[in-house]
Design a protein around this motif. Structure first.
Motif, mmCIF file in Angstrom:
data_model
loop_
_atom_site.group_PDB
_atom_site.id
_atom_site.type_symbol
_atom_site.label_atom_id
_atom_site.label_comp_id
_atom_site.label_asym_id
_atom_site.label_seq_id
_atom_site.Cartn_x
_atom_site.Cartn_y
_atom_site.Cartn_z
ATOM 1 N N THR A 14 0.844 -1.190 0.000
ATOM 2 C CA THR A 14 0.000 0.000 0.000
ATOM 3 C C THR A 14 0.885 1.248 0.000
ATOM 4 N N PRO A 15 0.350 2.391 -0.430
ATOM 5 C CA PRO A 15 1.172 3.608 -0.510
ATOM 6 C C PRO A 15 1.799 3.976 0.828
ATOM 7 N N ILE A 16 3.045 4.449 0.781
ATOM 8 C CA ILE A 16 3.716 4.910 1.996
ATOM 9 C C ILE A 16 3.470 6.394 2.218
ATOM 10 N N GLY A 17 2.805 7.036 1.274
ATOM 11 C CA GLY A 17 2.507 8.455 1.405
ATOM 12 C C GLY A 17 1.470 8.880 0.389
ATOM 13 N N ASP A 18 1.903 9.039 -0.826
ATOM 14 C CA ASP A 18 1.024 9.499 -1.897
ATOM 15 C C ASP A 18 0.085 8.371 -2.341
ATOM 16 N N PRO A 19 -1.238 8.550 -2.185
ATOM 17 C CA PRO A 19 -2.178 7.491 -2.582
ATOM 18 C C PRO A 19 -2.091 7.127 -4.059
ATOM 19 N N ALA A 20 -1.597 8.071 -4.885
ATOM 20 C CA ALA A 20 -1.484 7.799 -6.320
ATOM 21 C C ALA A 20 -0.454 6.721 -6.624
ATOM 22 N N ASP A 21 0.369 6.376 -5.640
ATOM 23 C CA ASP A 21 1.366 5.332 -5.836
ATOM 24 C C ASP A 21 0.777 3.926 -5.712
ATOM 25 N N ALA A 22 -0.492 3.824 -5.369
ATOM 26 C CA ALA A 22 -1.101 2.497 -5.220
ATOM 27 C C ALA A 22 -1.057 1.746 -6.543
ATOM 28 N N THR A 48 -9.671 2.900 0.361
ATOM 29 C CA THR A 48 -10.639 2.411 -0.623
ATOM 30 C C THR A 48 -11.475 3.561 -1.183
ATOM 31 N N GLN A 49 -11.778 4.544 -0.338
ATOM 32 C CA GLN A 49 -12.515 5.713 -0.829
ATOM 33 C C GLN A 49 -11.690 6.486 -1.845
ATOM 34 N N THR A 50 -10.395 6.626 -1.570
ATOM 35 C CA THR A 50 -9.505 7.328 -2.498
ATOM 36 C C THR A 50 -9.402 6.580 -3.824
ATOM 37 N N THR A 88 -1.336 -3.688 5.120
ATOM 38 C CA THR A 88 -0.949 -2.974 6.330
ATOM 39 C C THR A 88 -1.091 -1.481 6.078
ATOM 40 N N ASP A 89 -0.727 -0.676 7.070
ATOM 41 C CA ASP A 89 -0.952 0.767 6.962
ATOM 42 C C ASP A 89 -0.170 1.390 5.808
ATOM 43 N N ALA A 90 1.046 0.918 5.578
ATOM 44 C CA ALA A 90 1.883 1.464 4.512
ATOM 45 C C ALA A 90 2.967 0.465 4.170
ATOM 46 N N GLY A 91 3.277 0.327 2.870
ATOM 47 C CA GLY A 91 4.331 -0.585 2.450
ATOM 48 C C GLY A 91 3.871 -2.024 2.407
ATOM 49 N N MET A 92 4.850 -2.940 2.427
ATOM 50 C CA MET A 92 4.564 -4.366 2.279
ATOM 51 C C MET A 92 4.317 -5.036 3.619
ATOM 52 N N PRO A 93 3.280 -5.863 3.719
ATOM 53 C CA PRO A 93 3.093 -6.673 4.931
ATOM 54 C C PRO A 93 4.348 -7.492 5.227
ATOM 55 N N SER A 94 4.574 -7.754 6.492
ATOM 56 C CA SER A 94 5.707 -8.546 7.002
ATOM 57 C C SER A 94 6.983 -7.732 7.178
ATOM 58 N N GLU A 194 9.047 11.343 5.799
ATOM 59 C CA GLU A 194 7.844 11.668 5.051
ATOM 60 C C GLU A 194 7.982 11.345 3.559
ATOM 61 N N LEU A 195 8.536 10.187 3.261
ATOM 62 C CA LEU A 195 8.782 9.813 1.871
ATOM 63 C C LEU A 195 7.502 9.804 1.050
ATOM 64 N N THR A 196 7.557 10.412 -0.096
ATOM 65 C CA THR A 196 6.481 10.575 -1.084
ATOM 66 C C THR A 196 5.368 11.505 -0.619
ATOM 67 N N LYS A 197 5.527 12.113 0.557
ATOM 68 C CA LYS A 197 4.495 13.018 1.069
ATOM 69 C C LYS A 197 4.870 14.471 0.762
ATOM 70 N N THR A 198 3.995 15.379 1.130
ATOM 71 C CA THR A 198 4.183 16.806 0.823
ATOM 72 C C THR A 198 5.483 17.354 1.380
ATOM 73 N N TYR A 199 5.821 16.961 2.608
ATOM 74 C CA TYR A 199 7.007 17.508 3.265
ATOM 75 C C TYR A 199 8.182 16.529 3.261
ATOM 76 N N GLU A 200 8.291 15.765 2.205
ATOM 77 C CA GLU A 200 9.417 14.824 2.067
ATOM 78 C C GLU A 200 10.745 15.558 2.221
#
Length: 289
Positions: A14-22, A48-50, A88-94, A194-200
């Protein structure tokens, strides 16, 4: 979608910041999974809404607190033929997130496991760090207690590969100070937040410099630390004991002595005969087995 049959466990990044990376496949899997196991169901709802998708299957929580209890239930669903999607919340499970127990249990039962590759804070930080990325190792979150932290860092001090750690913003200054103490203030590193986020932000420099920077003010956000590996030992710095220890380490890992001696000679630049003599001397000094 693949035909239903034997159960399938799908690990989805799942995205680690920017939802467009999904990844596009994530929406497809969310829509078709029989069970979606999420670290945080509220975050899943926002994602899922995004993405504009609605899970058709059952959504359950799967996090650090209930992981042990929930794993047998998910394995039961897999055994019954369900397609289970783990996010998971961000990145790869495990990867410093829930998932390992479920994967291990599925593998033990002969259940197929696949993945939807996605964003990774580890790989993103490595790529942005400016440090060597041909060989690296991931150390996760370092221990919180100072004594345990120093002990872990001493274990890592001679590691030649680039090191990657996760750390909380509250512990960053103390961890960087400990790294500067153990690895040396001049060892190159990068603090990625804050990788891939606004304040990276990626702050690069020696560990001493970075420790001072972190101590000066509060660093916010999710943080990944990338540290340069230890420099290769110079031949003139290696005595017989060090050479013999390097060979012994390789032998304990399964290499034959002849191969280990050749590998140490190639790695250190020390002639093979010198390495061989060091091994013989160490064996004599140790006495009869």
């Amino acid at each position: 979608m693949p035909a239903r049959g034997a159960g399938l466990l799908v690990l989805a990044g799942t995205p680690i910041g920017d939802p467009a990376d999904a990844p596009p496949r994530l929406a497809v899997e969310l829509a078709h999974a029989d069970v979606v196991a999420a670290e945080d169901t509220r975050r899943l709802r926002r994602l899922t809404q995004t993405l504009g998708v609605r899970p058709s299957g059952r959504v359950v929580s799967y996090h650090e607190v209930n992981e042990s209890a929930r794993t047998p239930q998910l394995v039961e669903a897999l055994t019954a033929g369900d397609r289970v999607l783990l996010v998971t919340d961000a990145g790869m499970p495990s990867v410093s997130d829930p998932g390992y127990r479920l994967v291990a249990a599925a593998v033990e039962r002969g259940i197929r496991v696949t993945a939807v590759p996605g964003p990774s804070a580890v790989l993103t930080a490595l790529a942005l760090s400016g440090l060597p990325v041909d060989r690296f190792c991931f150390e996760g979150f370092p221990p919180r207690k100072q004594g345990e932290l120093l002990a872990r860092l001493r274990e890592n001090a001679a590691e030649r590969r680039t090191l990657v750690y996760f750390e909380s913003r509250h512990r960053l200054a103390a961890t960087l100070a400990a790294m500067a103490e153990v690895f040396g203030a001049g060892r190159r590193a990068a603090v990625c937040r804050e990788l891939t986020k606004t304040y990276e932000e990626v702050k690069r420099g020696g560990l001493g410099e970075l420790a001072a920077w972190a101590a000066d003010g509060e660093v916010r956000g999710e943080i990944t630390i990338v540290v340069e590996g230890a420099p290769a030992p110079r031949p003139e710095d290696l005595g017989p004991e060090e050479l013999a220890a390097l060979v012994r380490t390789r032998e304990e890992a399964g290499e034959r002595r002849k191969e280990a001696i050749a590998a140490v000679a190639a790695e250190t630049g020390v002639p093979k005969r010198v390495v061989f003599d060091a091994v013989v001397a160490a064996k004599k000094a140790a006495g009869p087995a």
